[in-house]
Design an enzyme around this catalytic site. Sequence first.
Site, PDB file in Angstrom:
ATOM      1  N   ASP A 145      -8.669  16.712  -6.122  1.00 47.84           N
ATOM      2  CA  ASP A 145      -9.637  17.387  -7.282  1.00 47.84           C
ATOM      3  C   ASP A 145     -10.013  16.296  -8.511  1.00 47.84           C
ATOM      4  O   ASP A 145      -9.101  15.525  -9.048  1.00 47.84           O
ATOM      5  CB  ASP A 145      -8.656  18.278  -7.984  1.00 47.84           C
ATOM      6  CG  ASP A 145      -9.530  19.244  -8.997  1.00 47.84           C
ATOM      7  OD1 ASP A 145     -10.674  19.086  -8.832  1.00 47.84           O
ATOM      8  OD2 ASP A 145      -8.644  19.847  -9.611  1.00 47.84           O
ATOM      9  N   GLY A 179     -16.484  23.077  -1.636  1.00 47.67           N
ATOM     10  CA  GLY A 179     -17.456  23.868  -2.306  1.00 47.67           C
ATOM     11  C   GLY A 179     -17.106  24.177  -3.737  1.00 47.67           C
ATOM     12  O   GLY A 179     -18.436  24.674  -4.254  1.00 47.67           O
ATOM     13  N   HIS A 386       0.062  -5.221  10.829  1.00 46.54           N
ATOM     14  CA  HIS A 386       1.279  -4.676  10.082  1.00 46.54           C
ATOM     15  C   HIS A 386       2.409  -5.838  10.016  1.00 46.54           C
ATOM     16  O   HIS A 386       2.348  -6.854  10.546  1.00 46.54           O
ATOM     17  CB  HIS A 386       1.804  -3.414  10.801  1.00 46.54           C
ATOM     18  CG  HIS A 386       2.251  -3.911  12.258  1.00 46.54           C
ATOM     19  ND1 HIS A 386       1.541  -3.945  13.172  1.00 46.54           N
ATOM     20  CD2 HIS A 386       3.589  -4.173  13.041  1.00 46.54           C
ATOM     21  CE1 HIS A 386       2.137  -4.249  14.281  1.00 46.54           C
ATOM     22  NE2 HIS A 386       3.295  -4.342  14.178  1.00 46.54           N
ATOM     23  N   LYS A 583     -19.898 -17.934  -0.204  1.00 45.03           N
ATOM     24  CA  LYS A 583     -19.146 -18.845   0.734  1.00 45.03           C
ATOM     25  C   LYS A 583     -20.060 -20.150   0.578  1.00 45.03           C
ATOM     26  O   LYS A 583     -21.147 -20.168   0.959  1.00 45.03           O
ATOM     27  CB  LYS A 583     -19.356 -18.139   2.166  1.00 45.03           C
ATOM     28  CG  LYS A 583     -18.557 -19.070   3.266  1.00 45.03           C
ATOM     29  CD  LYS A 583     -18.381 -18.417   4.539  1.00 45.03           C
ATOM     30  CE  LYS A 583     -17.299 -19.204   5.435  1.00 45.03           C
ATOM     31  NZ  LYS A 583     -17.483 -20.605   5.249  1.00 45.03           N
TER      32      LYS A 583
END
Length: 880
Positions: A145, A179, A386, A583
């Site tokens: 929200d 909506g 990971h 770069k």
Amino acid sequence: MATGEHKVEVDGHTLKLSNLEKVFYPSTGTTKGEVIDYYRRIAPVMIPQATRRPATRKRWVDGVSTETKPGTVFFRKDLEDHAPDWVPRADIEHSDGTSTYPLVDETAVLVWLAQLAALEMHTPQWRFDDGGGETNPDRLVLDLDPGDGAGLADCARVAQWCREILTDMDLESYPVTSGSKGIHLYAPLDGTSTADEVDEVAHELARALEQDHPDQVVSDMKKSLRAGKVLVDWSQNNGHKTTVSPYSLRGRLRPTVAAPRTWEEIEDPDLAHLEYEQVLERIEDGQDPIAPLGADPSSSSGRSGSSGASDSSGSTSRSGSGDQEQGVSADRARDRLEVYRSKRDPEKTPEPVPEPDGPAAQDAREALDARAPMFVIQEHHASSLHWDVRLEHDGVLVSWAVPKGPPLEVDVNRLAVQTEDHPLDYGTFEGTIPRDEYGGGDVTIWDTGTIEIEKWREGEEVIAVCHGREDGGLGGEPRRYAFLHTGGMGGKQKSAAAKEKAASNWLLHLMKDQPDKKDQPDMKDQPDREAGEEESEHSSAAGKAAPTASAPREMGEPITPMLATLGSRDDIRDQHEWAFEMKWDGVRVIATVTSDAVRLTSRGGKDMTATFPELAELAEAVDPDVLAAGETVLDGEIVALDGKDRPSFSRLQQRLGLTRERDVERARKDVAAHVMVFDLLVRGGDSLLRTPYRQRREALFETVSASEHVQLPHADHGDVDHAVELSQRLQLEGVMAKKEQSTYRPGKRARTWIKLKNARHQEVVVIGWRRGKGERSGTLGSLLLAVPDGDGTLRYAGRVGTGFSEQDLEDIARTLRSRSRRTPPVDDVPRADSRDAEWVRADLVGEVQHTERTDDGRLRHPVWRGWRRDKTADEVRWED
């Protein structure tokens, strides 16, 4: 439909419909008849989402509000007294009595509710069972929200962060634009977790997102905290809360819908809410992105999944069981490495695979038993990056995979997926697991040391203090961590194995109460690493050599530069977490600066101080008060500029490799060198290696001032497309993307730094040459090139015959003249290329630009860029 009252038949039921031309949405003129027609047509996809869930309705009997006319809205829970007998219903006991709710199990119910002006249908995350009892939730929901100043695009970005965490928990996720203002995110569950358990996990997820993105996310409901942020509302997982049902209309100014979307749509920068006509068109085209979450309303239970996972013997696995972790059999206590061995072939993987009670296992046990219990954290570049966290307990290394790495800030939570136990000698393992093997990829030790186990509740909770190395990933500080088991929340319609995997989800939490550093044990009591562990592809012996004679004795050993991973725009999932530097087309340099000297070392540890004397200017660029406190170490790129002030690698070639003062001074007259300083590693003797990138950059601009040959290029924060466009407009090599919270990892190649190149460049090893023809007759025609494969074996990569200047041709001929050998350094050169080739020792590195790499490992359309005298042949690897 005409005005007045009409009788229609739906699913064998007769309904009376009236006032069909009454306008429910004044801004669009949408009538009651059109609303009823919408619910009739949407029923085939909406009912599977709502079936056997108690439906709370919001009714607008006079239509929705306009700017001048407020609409009267009723929030209705109990079934209307005049409801037809055929409307399915179920009772819920509340503290103030029993309420009867309608169940949206068939089209006729939707039509009847629409006739009552019920525009919105709200349902909980659980369903009723056959006997009318409440079941555990079959889905998790997050309501994103936006607060004041935030919008749908911000919600979409947060939705993708949520998706990453849910995916790591082995949960699929399905987005719905609400909506109204935000986005709802659903994930299917297998029904083994209670509403309170799901609510707690959702709350932890929201808090973790808030910790990771404090400027964009809030998990607290207080409106005063939500301005400019997205609230991750986790509370709708409470068994008493409801969420607007997917495909329900909304009572807004326009007839918008809680519309299920694809992830491709969520990533669209033009994402917008959909109105009912658009949704009907999608359904008619066969689009129902949330279909996997639906239940069959004709089934006896209304649920497509079961509440447990049965194995082949008919027994049910219980989430959270300490004796049934990730498919481990009942005799796990007798042989805790059974699963580990079953997944590895010792003939194919370099990992230690000890036999049960074999000599290798016994040797490791005896060696490690003589010391305090150990921990190790390994960075694992497998199919996804990971960190493997392993704690010694009960004769094995109990292991978790942590996708985002161990948290280094108090109260930050990380998902930790428990994996199979590992042998103790895995605590010193580093290497490359073949890609087609289980866990294929590069494994390096991120930190290791001893642990103090403060609590170990099998399968529920672990609290341990980790004492790592001074240069380790934990920053040399003792860290108190808690592992908390979240329970099984596997998605429905999953296999038993998948559900057991979901049951292995934990949260890794850095606790508020942290030990003092004075409590750190003597590092000599920690397990030794294997010999040669410090040596890697990116850190050579030269990089660790003692300071050269040209440098003052008080200087420390050169720091080996951190390296980036070649990537693409798609690797930048959340650009607001990244900074983007240009770069520079030059050579990497580590500059060590004291009050009376400057030392310049290359990526491989070679001393370049004599080659670039003008960069002694760094001693004047660094704050004198900082230098008085101790040495300062900078990371940067040495470049030479062309006539348009752009870095030119070919011009820099004229300076590289020169060491005699006379040669250097002659070259300086034509080509001046500059250093682009982009990082600060040590400031006045204080290491900043464990300090986040953004803070290092701030300290850099406070410590160093630009001068004639010293430049401090700025970074673009949070806008990758602007940075790429700018680099292309300036005709630069590309962009360096760096995570703003990343620490500096000497000698390591990490995905927290990613190279985004505008053109493909490849370092190559020169293995021979061919004579030219025509205008190039009598001189060099082409160079024969090779690149090491994954095993380090040189393989032929093609030849380059363009890009040479006249000076290049003379320099190359002079360089190769004394390096001849009779036989080719590689054995896979095609006969057409080797027929008239002259072979040379394979120890010189160059660089080419090319269009692509062919299937047989050849460079297509290579163009010579120059020698890379700062590199050694064993450092070369394929960029892609």
